[in-house]
Design a protein around this motif. Structure first.
Motif, PDB file in Angstrom:
ATOM      1  N   PRO A 161       7.035  33.161  -0.514  1.00  0.00           N
ATOM      2  CA  PRO A 161       6.456  31.995   0.159  1.00  0.00           C
ATOM      3  C   PRO A 161       7.512  31.268   0.988  1.00  0.00           C
ATOM      4  N   VAL A 162       7.151  30.939   2.248  1.00  0.00           N
ATOM      5  CA  VAL A 162       8.110  30.281   3.134  1.00  0.00           C
ATOM      6  C   VAL A 162       7.609  28.944   3.666  1.00  0.00           C
ATOM      7  N   HIS A 163       6.289  28.680   3.574  1.00  0.00           N
ATOM      8  CA  HIS A 163       5.764  27.438   4.133  1.00  0.00           C
ATOM      9  C   HIS A 163       4.405  27.122   3.528  1.00  0.00           C
ATOM     10  N   VAL A 164       4.200  25.842   3.204  1.00  0.00           N
ATOM     11  CA  VAL A 164       2.908  25.369   2.697  1.00  0.00           C
ATOM     12  C   VAL A 164       2.293  24.488   3.770  1.00  0.00           C
ATOM     13  N   LEU A 165       1.080  24.826   4.214  1.00  0.00           N
ATOM     14  CA  LEU A 165       0.410  24.082   5.273  1.00  0.00           C
ATOM     15  C   LEU A 165      -0.516  23.033   4.660  1.00  0.00           C
ATOM     16  N   PHE A 166      -0.266  21.787   4.971  1.00  0.00           N
ATOM     17  CA  PHE A 166      -1.098  20.688   4.492  1.00  0.00           C
ATOM     18  C   PHE A 166      -2.133  20.348   5.552  1.00  0.00           C
ATOM     19  N   PRO A 167      -3.256  19.774   5.131  1.00  0.00           N
ATOM     20  CA  PRO A 167      -4.231  19.317   6.130  1.00  0.00           C
ATOM     21  C   PRO A 167      -3.644  18.149   6.919  1.00  0.00           C
ATOM     22  N   GLY A 168      -4.225  17.873   8.085  1.00  0.00           N
ATOM     23  CA  GLY A 168      -3.724  16.785   8.935  1.00  0.00           C
ATOM     24  C   GLY A 168      -3.848  15.426   8.271  1.00  0.00           C
ATOM     25  N   ALA A 169      -4.944  15.196   7.553  1.00  0.00           N
ATOM     26  CA  ALA A 169      -5.168  13.912   6.889  1.00  0.00           C
ATOM     27  C   ALA A 169      -5.782  14.167   5.519  1.00  0.00           C
ATOM     28  N   ILE A 170      -5.419  13.313   4.564  1.00  0.00           N
ATOM     29  CA  ILE A 170      -5.983  13.420   3.222  1.00  0.00           C
ATOM     30  C   ILE A 170      -6.487  12.055   2.778  1.00  0.00           C
ATOM     31  N   GLU A 171      -7.383  12.051   1.791  1.00  0.00           N
ATOM     32  CA  GLU A 171      -7.883  10.802   1.241  1.00  0.00           C
ATOM     33  C   GLU A 171      -7.097  10.462  -0.013  1.00  0.00           C
ATOM     34  N   VAL A 172      -6.566   9.243  -0.045  1.00  0.00           N
ATOM     35  CA  VAL A 172      -5.769   8.781  -1.181  1.00  0.00           C
ATOM     36  C   VAL A 172      -6.256   7.406  -1.608  1.00  0.00           C
ATOM     37  N   LYS A 173      -5.960   7.047  -2.846  1.00  0.00           N
ATOM     38  CA  LYS A 173      -6.407   5.774  -3.407  1.00  0.00           C
ATOM     39  C   LYS A 173      -5.257   4.775  -3.416  1.00  0.00           C
ATOM     40  N   ILE A 174      -5.565   3.534  -3.048  1.00  0.00           N
ATOM     41  CA  ILE A 174      -4.586   2.453  -3.073  1.00  0.00           C
ATOM     42  C   ILE A 174      -4.475   1.959  -4.512  1.00  0.00           C
ATOM     43  N   ALA A 175      -3.280   2.018  -5.089  1.00  0.00           N
ATOM     44  CA  ALA A 175      -3.078   1.570  -6.462  1.00  0.00           C
ATOM     45  C   ALA A 175      -2.756   0.087  -6.517  1.00  0.00           C
ATOM     46  N   ASP A 176      -1.923  -0.389  -5.580  1.00  0.00           N
ATOM     47  CA  ASP A 176      -1.510  -1.786  -5.631  1.00  0.00           C
ATOM     48  C   ASP A 176      -1.169  -2.262  -4.228  1.00  0.00           C
ATOM     49  N   THR A 177      -1.649  -3.472  -3.912  1.00  0.00           N
ATOM     50  CA  THR A 177      -1.316  -4.109  -2.641  1.00  0.00           C
ATOM     51  C   THR A 177      -1.618  -5.594  -2.761  1.00  0.00           C
ATOM     52  N   ALA A 178      -1.150  -6.358  -1.815  1.00  0.00           N
ATOM     53  CA  ALA A 178      -1.439  -7.794  -1.795  1.00  0.00           C
ATOM     54  C   ALA A 178      -2.941  -8.002  -1.582  1.00  0.00           C
ATOM     55  N   PRO A 179      -3.485  -9.140  -2.005  1.00  0.00           N
ATOM     56  CA  PRO A 179      -4.923  -9.386  -1.814  1.00  0.00           C
ATOM     57  C   PRO A 179      -5.315  -9.296  -0.337  1.00  0.00           C
ATOM     58  N   ALA A 180      -6.568  -8.897  -0.111  1.00  0.00           N
ATOM     59  CA  ALA A 180      -7.076  -8.757   1.254  1.00  0.00           C
ATOM     60  C   ALA A 180      -7.087 -10.101   1.957  1.00  0.00           C
ATOM     61  N   ALA A 181      -6.639 -10.114   3.192  1.00  0.00           N
ATOM     62  CA  ALA A 181      -6.617 -11.334   3.990  1.00  0.00           C
ATOM     63  C   ALA A 181      -7.490 -11.116   5.215  1.00  0.00           C
ATOM     64  N   HIS A 182      -8.526 -11.927   5.382  1.00  0.00           N
ATOM     65  CA  HIS A 182      -9.452 -11.753   6.504  1.00  0.00           C
ATOM     66  C   HIS A 182      -9.127 -12.670   7.673  1.00  0.00           C
ATOM     67  N   GLN A 183      -8.250 -13.620   7.505  1.00  0.00           N
ATOM     68  CA  GLN A 183      -7.972 -14.607   8.538  1.00  0.00           C
ATOM     69  C   GLN A 183      -6.859 -14.175   9.495  1.00  0.00           C
ATOM     70  N   GLN A 184      -6.091 -13.150   9.131  1.00  0.00           N
ATOM     71  CA  GLN A 184      -4.949 -12.777   9.956  1.00  0.00           C
ATOM     72  C   GLN A 184      -5.361 -11.800  11.050  1.00  0.00           C
ATOM     73  N   ALA A 185      -4.455 -11.599  11.997  1.00  0.00           N
ATOM     74  CA  ALA A 185      -4.721 -10.711  13.132  1.00  0.00           C
ATOM     75  C   ALA A 185      -4.921  -9.273  12.656  1.00  0.00           C
ATOM     76  N   ASP A 186      -5.712  -8.517  13.408  1.00  0.00           N
ATOM     77  CA  ASP A 186      -6.010  -7.136  13.045  1.00  0.00           C
ATOM     78  C   ASP A 186      -4.777  -6.231  13.153  1.00  0.00           C
ATOM     79  N   SER A 187      -3.816  -6.629  13.957  1.00  0.00           N
ATOM     80  CA  SER A 187      -2.648  -5.776  14.153  1.00  0.00           C
ATOM     81  C   SER A 187      -1.603  -5.958  13.061  1.00  0.00           C
ATOM     82  N   ALA A 188      -1.800  -6.888  12.135  1.00  0.00           N
ATOM     83  CA  ALA A 188      -0.833  -7.132  11.060  1.00  0.00           C
ATOM     84  C   ALA A 188      -1.032  -6.108   9.941  1.00  0.00           C
ATOM     85  N   PHE A 189       0.060  -5.616   9.416  1.00  0.00           N
ATOM     86  CA  PHE A 189       0.014  -4.644   8.332  1.00  0.00           C
ATOM     87  C   PHE A 189       0.730  -5.203   7.118  1.00  0.00           C
TER      88      PHE A 189
END
Length: 180
Positions: free
Chosen positions: A121-149
């Motif tokens: 084996p010389v190479h493992v090909l992954f798909p372009g995008a995968i679905e993953v679950k968010i385990a932890d993040t700051a609470p959702a903020a709806h008041q901020q700009a859409d471009s903020a991450f």
């Protein structure tokens, strides 16, 4: 034998008695009496090191057959990942260095294409995008700009930047190339 101008990503070649996997190749045609040049990014199959090399377009290189198999990921054990061929249940251990940094995204039961050169084996090909679950993040903020991450930790421990409206427990599609 293959001409250097016909070299493509995914091929395997022999150069200076070493086996290389072609990661990328770009052909630049010459003008007038100047011959064309192929600029290639190569990865040594034995050592895993990468190098770039320019080839004259008319240079003939020895190419090796690349066999692609669909294997199912079973588990990771130290610096090896164990895959199984679902057709004959034969197990194959692949070094984590061959899998690369994307090994953190492997989940049991995931089917991936694996390239083999000379039975190795010389190479493992992954798909372009995968679905993953968010385990932890700051609470959702709806008041901020859409471009903020904001930073978020995935279920596998990898940290990525996500939009403000994402909350813990959400499933996202992650592009493995850009990690966005």
């Amino acid at each position: 034998m293959v001409l250097a101008s016909q070299m493509r990503a995914g091929m395997a070649i022999v150069l200076e008695n070493q086996t290389y996997r072609v990661v990328g190749a770009e052909y630049h045609p010459g003008q007038g009496q100047m011959g064309g040049v192929t600029h290639a990014r190569l990865q040594n199959v034995d050592t895993g090191t990468s190098r770039e090399h320019n080839f004259r377009a008319e240079l003939r290189l020895q190419d090796l057959p690349v066999e692609r198999q669909s294997l199912e990921f079973l588990y990771a054990d130290g610096d090896h990942c164990c895959f199984m061929n679902p057709g004959n249940y034969e197990q194959t251990e692949i070094a984590s260095a061959v899998v690369g940094s994307r090994a953190a995204f492997l989940e049991p039961g995931m089917r991936l294409a694996v390239d083999f050169v000379s039975g190795r084996p010389v190479h493992v090909l992954f798909p372009g995008a995968i679905e993953v679950k968010i385990a932890d993040t700051a609470p959702a903020a709806h008041q901020q700009a859409d471009s903020a991450f904001k930073p978020a930790k995935l279920a596998n421990g990898v940290e990525v930047m996500v939009p403000q409206f994402i909350k813990a427990g959400d499933m996202i599609r992650l592009d493995l190339e850009t990690m966005k």
